[in-house]
Design a protein around this motif. Structure first.
Motif, PDB file in Angstrom:
ATOM      1  N   ARG A  35       0.830  -1.208   0.000  1.00  0.00           N
ATOM      2  CA  ARG A  35       0.000   0.000   0.000  1.00  0.00           C
ATOM      3  C   ARG A  35       0.865   1.260   0.000  1.00  0.00           C
ATOM      4  NH1 ARG A  35      -2.923  -0.064   4.917  1.00  0.00           N
ATOM      5  NH2 ARG A  35      -1.293   1.276   5.705  1.00  0.00           N
ATOM      6  N   GLU A  38       2.140   1.721  -3.473  1.00  0.00           N
ATOM      7  CA  GLU A  38       1.086   2.236  -4.344  1.00  0.00           C
ATOM      8  C   GLU A  38       0.839   3.721  -4.075  1.00  0.00           C
ATOM      9  OE1 GLU A  38      -3.678   1.688  -5.193  1.00  0.00           O
ATOM     10  OE2 GLU A  38      -2.615   0.140  -4.077  1.00  0.00           O
ATOM     11  N   TRP A  74      -7.325   7.008  -2.884  1.00  0.00           N
ATOM     12  CA  TRP A  74      -5.980   7.469  -2.527  1.00  0.00           C
ATOM     13  C   TRP A  74      -6.013   8.828  -1.846  1.00  0.00           C
ATOM     14  CZ3 TRP A  74      -3.070  11.628  -4.556  1.00  0.00           C
ATOM     15  CH2 TRP A  74      -1.759  11.680  -4.075  1.00  0.00           C
TER      16      TRP A  74
END
Length: 91
Positions: A35, A38, A74
């Motif tokens: 994560r 990303e 996000w």
């Protein structure tokens, strides 16, 4: 030996259980690392749109439409309550 309960033989089930035993403690750590990776990638991709100079913006501009679906998730995870862009209507 009768394996009518499962389609896998006993040895494969044992190896699968052993594999789970060794990987279970690290699953959360690996998910957190993925994560974070990303998040950095999304920052690099949308940095120019956020007003941050990005030397790789020529290459990342082509990828923005592909990752626009994940942009709302996000930016809320990064602490932005509303979408910072006027041209993107995700919120």
């Amino acid at each position: 030996m009768d394996d009518t309960k499962n389609d896998q033989p006993l040895w494969q089930r044992f190896l699968a259980g052993l594999n789970e035993f060794y990987h279970a403690p690290y699953r959360q750590t690996m998910a957190r690392a993925a994560r974070d990776e990303e998040d950095l990638f999304m920052l690099m991709m949308f940095a120019e749109s956020l007003g941050i100079d990005n030397p790789a913006s020529f290459y990342t501009l082509e990828l923005q439409p592909l990752f626009l679906e994940n942009f709302h998730e996000w930016h809320t995870r990064m602490g932005m309550e509303k979408c910072p862009f006027d041209h993107v209507g995700c919120c």
